[in-house]
Design a protein around this motif. Structure first.
Motif, short mmCIF file in Angstrom:
data_model
loop_
_atom_site.label_atom_id
_atom_site.label_comp_id
_atom_site.label_asym_id
_atom_site.label_seq_id
_atom_site.Cartn_x
_atom_site.Cartn_y
_atom_site.Cartn_z
N GLU A 37 1.06 -1.24 -0.13
CA GLU A 37 0.04 -0.13 -0.02
C GLU A 37 0.93 1.32 0.03
OE1 GLU A 37 -3.85 1.45 2.57
OE2 GLU A 37 -2.39 0.57 3.49
N GLU A 41 -1.92 6.12 -0.18
CA GLU A 41 -3.10 5.38 -0.08
C GLU A 41 -3.34 5.06 1.37
OE1 GLU A 41 -2.29 2.00 -2.34
OE2 GLU A 41 -2.76 2.92 -4.22
N ARG A 45 -6.65 6.19 3.51
CA ARG A 45 -7.49 5.25 4.11
C ARG A 45 -7.82 5.80 5.64
NH1 ARG A 45 -5.87 1.40 7.03
NH2 ARG A 45 -3.81 1.63 6.16
#
Length: 68
Positions: A37, A41, A45
């Motif tokens: 990830e 990102e 999130r």
């Protein structure tokens, strides 16, 4: 983590183990670690999760204030 098997009841012990793993967030962690990830990102999130938590807390606060 330790689960006791009583009376050779492995099914019940397995259910207890799964429940403990779920509560500890192990399944969620495994899902996140399957693929890399990007840091951007991850930030997005986590920010979205913070927004959801804040909205949920605000809803609960409004429910409490409105019911009084």
């Amino acid at each position: 983590m330790q689960i006791m098997v009583r009376d050779n009841n492995v099914d019940q012990a397995l259910r207890a183990l799964k429940k403990k793993l779920q509560r500890e967030g192990v399944y969620r962690e495994m899902k996140l670690r399957r693929h890399f990830e990007k840091p951007s990102e991850k930030r997005a999130r986590e920010k979205a999760a913070a927004v959801r938590r804040a909205r949920k807390m605000e809803r609960k606060q409004n429910e409490r204030d409105g019911s009084k």
